[in-house]
Design an enzyme around this catalytic site. Sequence first.
Site, PDB file in Angstrom:
ATOM      1  NE  ARG A 197      -4.147  -1.684   0.118  1.00 11.14           N
ATOM      2  CZ  ARG A 197      -4.273  -2.687  -0.761  1.00 11.14           C
ATOM      3  NH1 ARG A 197      -3.357  -2.880  -1.690  1.00 11.14           N
ATOM      4  NH2 ARG A 197      -5.314  -3.480  -0.722  1.00 11.14           N
TER       5      ARG A 197
ATOM      6  CG  HIS B 236      -3.341  -0.494  -6.795  1.00  8.22           C
ATOM      7  ND1 HIS B 236      -3.705   0.125  -5.633  1.00  8.22           N
ATOM      8  CD2 HIS B 236      -3.401  -1.824  -6.531  1.00  8.22           C
ATOM      9  CE1 HIS B 236      -3.985  -0.780  -4.702  1.00  8.22           C
ATOM     10  NE2 HIS B 236      -3.806  -1.978  -5.236  1.00  8.22           N
TER      11      HIS B 236
HETATM   12  P1  NAP Z   1      -1.372 -11.882   4.611  1.00 11.76           P
HETATM   13  O1  NAP Z   1      -1.502 -13.286   4.127  1.00 11.76           O
HETATM   14  O2  NAP Z   1      -2.325 -11.390   5.647  1.00 11.76           O
HETATM   15  O3  NAP Z   1       0.125 -11.724   5.159  1.00 11.76           O
HETATM   16  C1  NAP Z   1       0.558 -10.598   5.828  1.00 11.76           C
HETATM   17  C2  NAP Z   1       1.987 -10.824   6.307  1.00 11.76           C
HETATM   18  O4  NAP Z   1       2.455  -9.602   6.892  1.00 11.76           O
HETATM   19  C3  NAP Z   1       2.097 -11.905   7.370  1.00 11.76           C
HETATM   20  O5  NAP Z   1       3.272 -12.665   7.193  1.00 11.76           O
HETATM   21  C4  NAP Z   1       2.182 -11.087   8.667  1.00 11.76           C
HETATM   22  O6  NAP Z   1       2.902 -11.722   9.714  1.00 11.76           O
HETATM   23  C5  NAP Z   1       2.971  -9.895   8.184  1.00 11.76           C
HETATM   24  N1  NAP Z   1       2.767  -8.755   9.087  1.00 11.76           N
HETATM   25  C6  NAP Z   1       1.615  -8.116   9.412  1.00 11.76           C
HETATM   26  N2  NAP Z   1       1.836  -7.147  10.310  1.00 11.76           N
HETATM   27  C7  NAP Z   1       3.165  -7.190  10.593  1.00 11.76           C
HETATM   28  C8  NAP Z   1       4.008  -6.464  11.469  1.00 11.76           C
HETATM   29  N3  NAP Z   1       3.526  -5.486  12.273  1.00 11.76           N
HETATM   30  N4  NAP Z   1       5.319  -6.778  11.506  1.00 11.76           N
HETATM   31  C9  NAP Z   1       5.811  -7.765  10.711  1.00 11.76           C
HETATM   32  N5  NAP Z   1       5.074  -8.500   9.866  1.00 11.76           N
HETATM   33  C10 NAP Z   1       3.758  -8.209   9.809  1.00 11.76           C
HETATM   34  O7  NAP Z   1      -1.446 -10.860   3.397  1.00 11.76           O
HETATM   35  P2  NAP Z   1      -1.234 -11.168   1.835  1.00 11.76           P
HETATM   36  O8  NAP Z   1      -2.421 -11.838   1.273  1.00 11.76           O
HETATM   37  O9  NAP Z   1       0.093 -11.805   1.664  1.00 11.76           O
HETATM   38  O10 NAP Z   1      -1.221  -9.679   1.252  1.00 11.76           O
HETATM   39  C11 NAP Z   1      -0.368  -8.676   1.744  1.00 11.76           C
HETATM   40  C12 NAP Z   1      -0.792  -7.319   1.247  1.00 11.76           C
HETATM   41  O11 NAP Z   1      -0.517  -7.184  -0.133  1.00 11.76           O
HETATM   42  C13 NAP Z   1      -2.297  -7.045   1.317  1.00 11.76           C
HETATM   43  O12 NAP Z   1      -2.687  -6.651   2.611  1.00 11.76           O
HETATM   44  C14 NAP Z   1      -2.488  -5.954   0.298  1.00 11.76           C
HETATM   45  O13 NAP Z   1      -2.408  -4.697   0.897  1.00 11.76           O
HETATM   46  C15 NAP Z   1      -1.308  -6.143  -0.655  1.00 11.76           C
HETATM   47  N6  NAP Z   1      -1.769  -6.498  -2.006  1.00 11.76           N
HETATM   48  C16 NAP Z   1      -1.534  -5.621  -3.012  1.00 11.76           C
HETATM   49  C17 NAP Z   1      -1.950  -5.915  -4.298  1.00 11.76           C
HETATM   50  C18 NAP Z   1      -1.696  -4.970  -5.431  1.00 11.76           C
HETATM   51  O14 NAP Z   1      -2.264  -5.143  -6.502  1.00 11.76           O
HETATM   52  N7  NAP Z   1      -0.839  -3.990  -5.275  1.00 11.76           N
HETATM   53  C19 NAP Z   1      -2.618  -7.111  -4.548  1.00 11.76           C
HETATM   54  C20 NAP Z   1      -2.834  -7.982  -3.489  1.00 11.76           C
HETATM   55  C21 NAP Z   1      -2.395  -7.673  -2.217  1.00 11.76           C
HETATM   56  P3  NAP Z   1       2.348 -13.055  10.414  1.00 11.76           P
HETATM   57  O15 NAP Z   1       2.484 -14.128   9.347  1.00 11.76           O
HETATM   58  O16 NAP Z   1       3.264 -13.260  11.528  1.00 11.76           O
HETATM   59  O17 NAP Z   1       0.921 -12.800  10.790  1.00 11.76           O
HETATM   60  C1  GLV Z   2      -5.151  -5.126  -4.243  1.00 10.03           C
HETATM   61  O1  GLV Z   2      -4.568  -4.138  -3.972  1.00 10.03           O
HETATM   62  C2  GLV Z   2      -5.664  -6.062  -3.283  1.00 10.03           C
HETATM   63  O2  GLV Z   2      -5.609  -5.791  -2.079  1.00 10.03           O
HETATM   64  O3  GLV Z   2      -6.162  -7.126  -3.730  1.00 10.03           O
END
Ligand code: NAP
Ligand code: GLV
Length: 313
Positions: A228, A276
């Site tokens: 983000r 994005h």
């Molecule tokens: P997720 O499965 O919820 O994983 C989040 C990771 O971040 C986990 O490993 C978590 O640790 C870690 N984390 C959270 N808070 C933390 C902190 N304070 N300190 C250290 N580590 C921390 O999320 P995801 O599905 O992989 O997606 C991640 C993010 O990518 C989304 O929230 C979204 O904003 C972004 N995203 C962007 C796009 C785009 O098009 N640009 C698309 C999809 C997603 P733990 O494992 O220990 O809980």
């Molecule tokens: C994109 O930014 C998502 O959170 O899927």
Amino acid sequence: MVVLMIGEIDPVDVWFATLMAELKQGMPNVDLRVWPECGNPEDIDVALAWKPPLGILPKLPNLQLIISLGAGVEHILRDPDLPSQIPIARMVYPGQISQMVEYVTLAVLLFQRGFLDYQQLQKLRRWEYLPVPDTQSFTVGILGLGVMGSTVAKRLRAIGFPVRGWSRTPKAIVGIDCFHGSEQLELFLSKCRVLVCLLPLTPATEGILNLDTFSNLPQGGYLINVARGKHLVEADLLTALDSGQIRGACLDTFGTEPLPETHPFWPHPHIIVTPHISAPGIPSDVAAQIIDNIERCQTGRPLKNVVDLNRGY
Ligand code: NAP
Ligand code: GLV
């Protein structure tokens, strides 16, 4: 079953047509509406949300489930009046994860193989060879080892990059050096030639891409932010690029989207800007996830990919 699409859903007609066609198959009686044409607020059972306007979801008295149309949920949780008893589910499916793997892999390779420099040389019509950094010493560090981060980590490792990751709680992933918690952040950063942000946006992670973080990277590192925009302190990145502490950045998300025309990131020779699109998702896969969770909600089975409101992701 009345389902409301709400927020900045773009292009809304494509999403509506795809979701309608798929939902009708799984739930013939579905009534899909698009905010603000929601009819009687009491009708709405399920909300499909992407950056919903503040204050609307709390005013739907019979809402049973909120589904984020993306992986991130901060755009829903930012509403201070959101009732805490309504479950929020998010998107997790292989198609979107693969899109993210492709984007991050591409960006890492662009940096490693010097494409930022070759672009400048091309403008000058200069035929010049640049040294190729050894893959085995080009360490990639991933902030966030969740669904996206851990998959990206494993794929980059499979190509040959040393990979390390940082999460909130301890992790063990074969082939990946895992770090966790604020006390291990500095150690984690100390060897990252490329830093990839795949954290959820929470109060603990907002602004984490700052001058202090950059100063702990080896000099001349690269940044890829696909999480983000608010993870990044934009002025700090410009300072780090000016000093050479950061050599290049690939940014897919921004504090203000669309990125304003006058923003200094646009013309910067060491910044790649994309709108994005690193993992934009696949509407038909999204529909399958929605149907599954609505059926679970209707039959009282556990929902999938539910957000932990205390953690904020
Ligand atoms: P997720 O499965 O919820 O994983 C989040 C990771 O971040 C986990 O490993 C978590 O640790 C870690 N984390 C959270 N808070 C933390 C902190 N304070 N300190 C250290 N580590 C921390 O999320 P995801 O599905 O992989 O997606 C991640 C993010 O990518 C989304 O929230 C979204 O904003 C972004 N995203 C962007 C796009 C785009 O098009 N640009 C698309 C999809 C997603 P733990 O494992 O220990 O809980
Ligand atoms: C994109 O930014 C998502 O959170 O899927």
